[in-house]
Design a protein around this motif. Structure first.
Motif, mmCIF file in Angstrom:
data_model
loop_
_atom_site.group_PDB
_atom_site.id
_atom_site.type_symbol
_atom_site.label_atom_id
_atom_site.label_comp_id
_atom_site.label_asym_id
_atom_site.label_seq_id
_atom_site.Cartn_x
_atom_site.Cartn_y
_atom_site.Cartn_z
ATOM 1 N N UNK A 181 9.446 17.035 9.221
ATOM 2 C CA UNK A 181 8.504 16.609 8.185
ATOM 3 C C UNK A 181 8.598 15.110 7.896
ATOM 4 N N UNK A 182 9.772 14.492 8.081
ATOM 5 C CA UNK A 182 9.856 13.042 7.873
ATOM 6 C C UNK A 182 9.161 12.290 9.006
ATOM 7 N N UNK A 183 9.327 12.784 10.223
ATOM 8 C CA UNK A 183 8.625 12.169 11.361
ATOM 9 C C UNK A 183 7.119 12.348 11.195
ATOM 10 N N UNK A 184 6.700 13.535 10.792
ATOM 11 C CA UNK A 184 5.275 13.806 10.606
ATOM 12 C C UNK A 184 4.675 12.910 9.533
ATOM 13 N N UNK A 185 5.444 12.622 8.480
ATOM 14 C CA UNK A 185 4.917 11.785 7.400
ATOM 15 C C UNK A 185 4.614 10.369 7.901
ATOM 16 N N UNK A 186 5.514 9.795 8.686
ATOM 17 C CA UNK A 186 5.247 8.464 9.224
ATOM 18 C C UNK A 186 4.073 8.497 10.201
ATOM 19 N N UNK A 187 3.987 9.566 10.970
ATOM 20 C CA UNK A 187 2.870 9.701 11.902
ATOM 21 C C UNK A 187 1.538 9.776 11.144
ATOM 22 N N UNK A 188 1.519 10.515 10.049
ATOM 23 C CA UNK A 188 0.299 10.608 9.235
ATOM 24 C C UNK A 188 -0.051 9.261 8.613
ATOM 25 N N UNK A 189 0.956 8.523 8.171
ATOM 26 C CA UNK A 189 0.694 7.199 7.591
ATOM 27 C C UNK A 189 0.057 6.278 8.629
ATOM 28 N N UNK A 246 0.862 -1.177 0.000
ATOM 29 C CA UNK A 246 0.000 0.000 0.000
ATOM 30 C C UNK A 246 0.898 1.226 0.000
ATOM 31 N N UNK A 247 0.365 2.366 -0.409
ATOM 32 C CA UNK A 247 1.112 3.620 -0.373
ATOM 33 C C UNK A 247 0.249 4.683 0.298
ATOM 34 N N UNK A 248 0.840 5.391 1.259
ATOM 35 C CA UNK A 248 0.138 6.455 1.963
ATOM 36 C C UNK A 248 0.582 7.814 1.414
ATOM 37 N N UNK A 249 -0.379 8.626 1.031
ATOM 38 C CA UNK A 249 -0.084 9.988 0.591
ATOM 39 C C UNK A 249 -0.196 10.913 1.798
ATOM 40 N N UNK A 250 0.916 11.440 2.256
ATOM 41 C CA UNK A 250 0.919 12.374 3.372
ATOM 42 C C UNK A 250 1.176 13.775 2.837
ATOM 43 N N UNK A 251 1.166 14.767 3.710
ATOM 44 C CA UNK A 251 1.335 16.136 3.248
ATOM 45 C C UNK A 251 2.660 16.371 2.544
ATOM 46 N N UNK A 252 3.724 15.742 3.019
ATOM 47 C CA UNK A 252 5.045 16.012 2.460
ATOM 48 C C UNK A 252 5.573 14.915 1.542
ATOM 49 N N UNK A 253 5.249 13.659 1.837
ATOM 50 C CA UNK A 253 5.824 12.537 1.090
ATOM 51 C C UNK A 253 4.784 11.458 0.856
ATOM 52 N N UNK A 254 5.085 10.611 -0.139
ATOM 53 C CA UNK A 254 4.364 9.352 -0.284
ATOM 54 C C UNK A 254 5.164 8.283 0.448
ATOM 55 N N UNK A 255 4.494 7.491 1.264
ATOM 56 C CA UNK A 255 5.152 6.488 2.090
ATOM 57 C C UNK A 255 4.776 5.091 1.605
ATOM 58 N N UNK A 256 5.769 4.320 1.192
ATOM 59 C CA UNK A 256 5.544 2.931 0.799
ATOM 60 C C UNK A 256 5.376 2.076 2.048
#
Length: 285
Positions: A140-148, A46-56
């Protein structure tokens, strides 16, 4: 027909050899897919679209009634291709955290790659090399994982999150603990717990664009935890883990499990079915 079947079997064996041995027959993404399929039951991509990055990511939702969710966070991957040359793609050739997730007994699992891994490196959205070098632990990298994680929990539900961080993913777990109230425990494997002490130990350039564990110590030092270290680990030497825990007033002898034959990436996946049975320990000060 028999000849074709034999050729097909041979190709399958060669593909698996590329997956296990880091050969050239499979891309990093294909090797990750193969590792996910080896899980029992398999993990889904799955891929999560967060505010700053897409997370695989990969996940398994095997028991909707179980409130626990094991979250495995990948290491830094290929940050540099030489001491002074940055990589164009931090995707790890050997995703250790994914291999651990594939062997973990919990029915509900979520594996999170780090920003820009498995999605194209510097060709992916907002991905520049700073985010896997100096700024690998940027807000922003920490926030992206938190959003995922939030997106996953919103879809499937989970109230008791168990974080498992490999290498630099360990520090990510400590940073996430400062912004969530649903984390039950933290387990690290060859874990980086303090990047300032780590770069100082090796005489490397400080990660000046990154957050560090002291910011969230009030949260993570209270949580049940266990830290697996390899006696042969030259990338994150065990003494750094012991020293980091002591700086926070913890007793590492109760929290650290040393594996004599292990180094930074070998052979955690092979040992994981046994190691995963060791429960995290509530810290004593």
């Amino acid at each position: 027909m028999t000849l074709l079947r034999c050729i097909g079997c041979l190709l399958f064996v060669l593909l698996l050899a590329g997956c296990e041995g880091g050969g050239l027959l499979l891309s990093d993404e294909a090797r990750a897919d193969a590792a996910a399929r080896l899980a029992n039951p398999p993990l889904q991509r799955v891929r999560f679209a967060t505010r700053s990055f897409d997370i695989a990511a990969y996940y398994r939702q095997g028991d909707p009634s179980d409130p626990r969710l094991g979250i495995f966070i990948e290491g830094d991957g290929e940050a540099y291709i030489s001491r002074y040359q940055r990589s164009g793609d931090p995707t790890p050739g050997k995703p250790v955290a994914l291999d651990l997730a594939a062997r973990h007994p919990l029915p509900n699992l979520l594996y999170l790659a780090r920003p820009c891994q498995f999605i194209g490196g510097d060709k992916a959205r907002n991905c520049v090399s700073e985010y896997w070098t100096t700024h690998r632990f940027a807000p922003e990298t920490v926030a992206a994982l938190n959003e995922a994680i939030d997106q996953y929990v919103a879809r499937f539900g989970a109230r008791r999150l168990q974080l498992y961080g490999y290498s630099g993913g360990a520090l990510m777990a400590l940073l996430l603990a400062g912004s969530r109230n649903d984390i039950e425990s933290i387990v690290t494997v060859s874990g980086l717990l303090d990047h300032q002490a780590w770069t100082s130990h090796f005489g490397d350039t400080p990660l000046f664009g990154s957050r560090n564990s002291p910011e969230t110590a009030a949260a993570w030092t209270r949580l049940p935890q266990r830290h697996f270290v390899g006696s042969r680990d030259k990338q994150v030497p065990p003494e750094l883990t012991f020293a980091a825990l002591r700086r926070y007033g913890l007793q590492p002898e109760a929290l650290v499990t040393r594996i004599d034959d292990a180094d930074h990436d070998c052979c955690w996946a092979k040992l994981w079915p046994q190691l995963s049975r060791l429960s995290p320990v509530t810290p004593q000060r």
